[in-house]
Scaffold this motif. Structure first.
Motif, PDB file in Angstrom:
ATOM      1  N   UNK A   1     -14.160   4.984   0.834  1.00 20.60           N
ATOM      2  CA  UNK A   1     -14.351   4.168  -0.457  1.00 20.60           C
ATOM      3  C   UNK A   1     -14.947   5.050  -1.473  1.00 20.60           C
ATOM      4  N   UNK A   2     -15.992   5.575  -0.918  1.00 18.33           N
ATOM      5  CA  UNK A   2     -16.802   6.673  -2.206  1.00 18.33           C
ATOM      6  C   UNK A   2     -15.851   7.461  -2.551  1.00 18.33           C
ATOM      7  N   UNK A   3     -14.995   8.172  -1.587  1.00 15.93           N
ATOM      8  CA  UNK A   3     -14.351   9.343  -2.160  1.00 15.93           C
ATOM      9  C   UNK A   3     -13.208   8.902  -3.158  1.00 15.93           C
ATOM     10  N   UNK A   4     -12.590   7.699  -2.979  1.00 11.70           N
ATOM     11  CA  UNK A   4     -11.350   7.080  -3.666  1.00 11.70           C
ATOM     12  C   UNK A   4     -12.152   6.480  -5.031  1.00 11.70           C
ATOM     13  N   UNK A   5     -13.191   6.134  -5.029  1.00 10.62           N
ATOM     14  CA  UNK A   5     -14.061   5.679  -6.375  1.00 10.62           C
ATOM     15  C   UNK A   5     -14.352   6.948  -7.311  1.00 10.62           C
ATOM     16  N   UNK A   6     -14.786   8.012  -6.586  1.00  9.84           N
ATOM     17  CA  UNK A   6     -15.580   9.097  -7.316  1.00  9.84           C
ATOM     18  C   UNK A   6     -14.549  10.490  -7.602  1.00  9.84           C
ATOM     19  N   UNK A   7     -13.661  10.821  -6.805  1.00 13.32           N
ATOM     20  CA  UNK A   7     -13.025  11.933  -6.850  1.00 13.32           C
ATOM     21  C   UNK A   7     -11.667  11.856  -7.419  1.00 13.32           C
TER      22      UNK A   7
ATOM     23  N   UNK B   1      -9.700  12.293  -0.530  1.00  9.95           N
ATOM     24  CA  UNK B   1      -8.979  12.307   1.006  1.00  9.95           C
ATOM     25  C   UNK B   1     -10.043  12.166   1.790  1.00  9.95           C
ATOM     26  N   UNK B   2      -9.825  11.688   3.075  1.00 11.07           N
ATOM     27  CA  UNK B   2     -10.464  11.378   3.961  1.00 11.07           C
ATOM     28  C   UNK B   2      -9.777  11.451   5.332  1.00 11.07           C
ATOM     29  N   UNK B   3     -10.526  12.213   6.454  1.00  9.08           N
ATOM     30  CA  UNK B   3      -9.984  12.177   7.621  1.00  9.08           C
ATOM     31  C   UNK B   3     -10.941  11.936   8.662  1.00  9.08           C
ATOM     32  N   UNK B   4     -10.668  10.686   9.644  1.00 11.86           N
ATOM     33  CA  UNK B   4     -11.681  10.286  10.493  1.00 11.86           C
ATOM     34  C   UNK B   4     -10.907   9.812  11.678  1.00 11.86           C
ATOM     35  N   UNK B   5     -11.694   9.010  12.557  1.00  7.51           N
ATOM     36  CA  UNK B   5     -11.037   8.563  13.896  1.00  7.51           C
ATOM     37  C   UNK B   5     -10.246   7.338  13.637  1.00  7.51           C
ATOM     38  N   UNK B   6     -10.850   6.602  12.462  1.00  8.24           N
ATOM     39  CA  UNK B   6     -10.142   5.382  12.257  1.00  8.24           C
ATOM     40  C   UNK B   6      -9.691   5.125  10.736  1.00  8.24           C
ATOM     41  N   UNK B   7      -9.823   6.079   9.802  1.00  3.87           N
ATOM     42  CA  UNK B   7      -9.282   6.073   8.702  1.00  3.87           C
ATOM     43  C   UNK B   7      -8.931   7.554   8.328  1.00  3.87           C
ATOM     44  N   UNK B   8      -7.532   7.559   8.107  1.00  6.35           N
ATOM     45  CA  UNK B   8      -6.935   8.710   7.498  1.00  6.35           C
ATOM     46  C   UNK B   8      -6.280   8.715   6.269  1.00  6.35           C
ATOM     47  N   UNK B   9      -6.636   9.463   5.138  1.00  5.00           N
ATOM     48  CA  UNK B   9      -6.084   9.355   3.889  1.00  5.00           C
ATOM     49  C   UNK B   9      -5.780  10.769   3.506  1.00  5.00           C
ATOM     50  N   UNK B  10      -4.494  11.138   3.027  1.00  3.75           N
ATOM     51  CA  UNK B  10      -4.142  12.412   2.516  1.00  3.75           C
ATOM     52  C   UNK B  10      -4.590  12.460   1.065  1.00  3.75           C
TER      53      UNK B  10
END
Length: 277
Positions: free
Chosen positions: A143-149, A153-162
């Protein structure tokens, strides 16, 4: 000390716009709205408050829609979620909804989040109750990445956003404060890792608030903004919270028709004034 209101806005009580106006007119600085998408009738999860589950839990309006209506008729009222059940939500839609609300309100969102307690409600959303805490930590980082960048993008075990474009961005710089609800060790660890403020419930003792705030300071989070959700409407209790370092208390407003709500708000405003607000 600042004073706000915590409540459930439903289809059976006062509408959002007159409630928002009434809160601002009476000098409350904020409102925190509860969220439940639905309540499965199996009722496997016991109500944390004990006894039967209050009707308001399965009649709540969407918090972002409701707070947007309040934003349109107020100028200074802070618009809080108390709490968004993050593990049950799509993080990309939530980033868009929350940033949109912060933008149209001129930076007035207080983003309160929690892991939730109703396991069957979670499962209906595809969330595993056993891993909801880890999922929420990843969601908040995403969420912080989507708000500020600009390209998030984010890549984790439960959330994966290109790598993606995601607008609007919030009005608040760098982003709306994230208040973590809960008093458990897991919730407080999450606050240290990804939170900006703490949203303990009204039954949390003054000594426990002092202990937690001291512990957070030792872990690199000094003077964490602390808002008590549904504090007792009592001047002596307010004084105790202030002594423990709390910045804001919210009084629980029952869900009632408009005339009865306004009368209850007048009562709570008197308590606020007696407590120095």
């Amino acid at each position: 000390m600042r004073f706000g209101i915590a409540t459930f806005v439903t289809d059976e009580g006062i509408r959002p716009a007159p409630l928002g106006r009434a809160l601002e007119e009476r000098g409350f600085d904020s409102v925190f709205l509860a969220e439940h998408s639905h309540i499965p009738t199996s009722r496997e999860s016991p109500y944390p408050g004990g006894g039967d589950l209050p009707r308001v839990y399965y009649r709540t309006l969407d918090p972002f829609v409701t707070l947007s209506a309040m934003a349109s008729v107020t100028t200074d009222l802070l618009l809080g979620t108390g709490i968004v059940l993050m593990p049950q939500r799509d993080v990309i839609h939530t980033a868009n909804e929350s940033a949109s609300l912060d933008l149209i309100s001129g930076g007035r969102l207080l983003f309160g989040v929690g892991a939730g307690w109703n396991r069957e409600e979670m499962r209906n959303h595809g969330a595993d109750p056993r891993t909801r805490g880890k999922k929420m930590t990843e969601q908040l980082k995403a969420l912080k990445a989507l708000w500020t960048e600009d390209e998030a993008e984010f890549h984790g075990d439960h959330v994966d956003i290109e790598r993606s474009y995601a607008w609007p961005k919030p009005a608040r710089d760098p982003h709306p404060p994230i208040y973590l609800g809960g008093e458990s060790e897991a919730a407080l660890n999450r606050l240290v890792e990804v939170g900006d403020g703490w949203l303990p419930r009204g039954q949390t003792t003054f000594d426990e608030i002092r202990r937690v705030r001291a512990d957070l300071a030792e872990r690199g989070k000094p003077d964490v903004p602390t808002t008590v959700f549904a504090a007792p409407a009592d001047p002596d209790a307010v004084a105790g919270y202030a002594d423990a370092g709390v910045e804001r208390v919210t009084f629980m407003l029952p869900t009632l028709p408009e005339s009865e709500t306004l009368a209850k708000l007048d009562e709570l405003a008197k308590v606020k004034e007696q407590a120095g607000g």
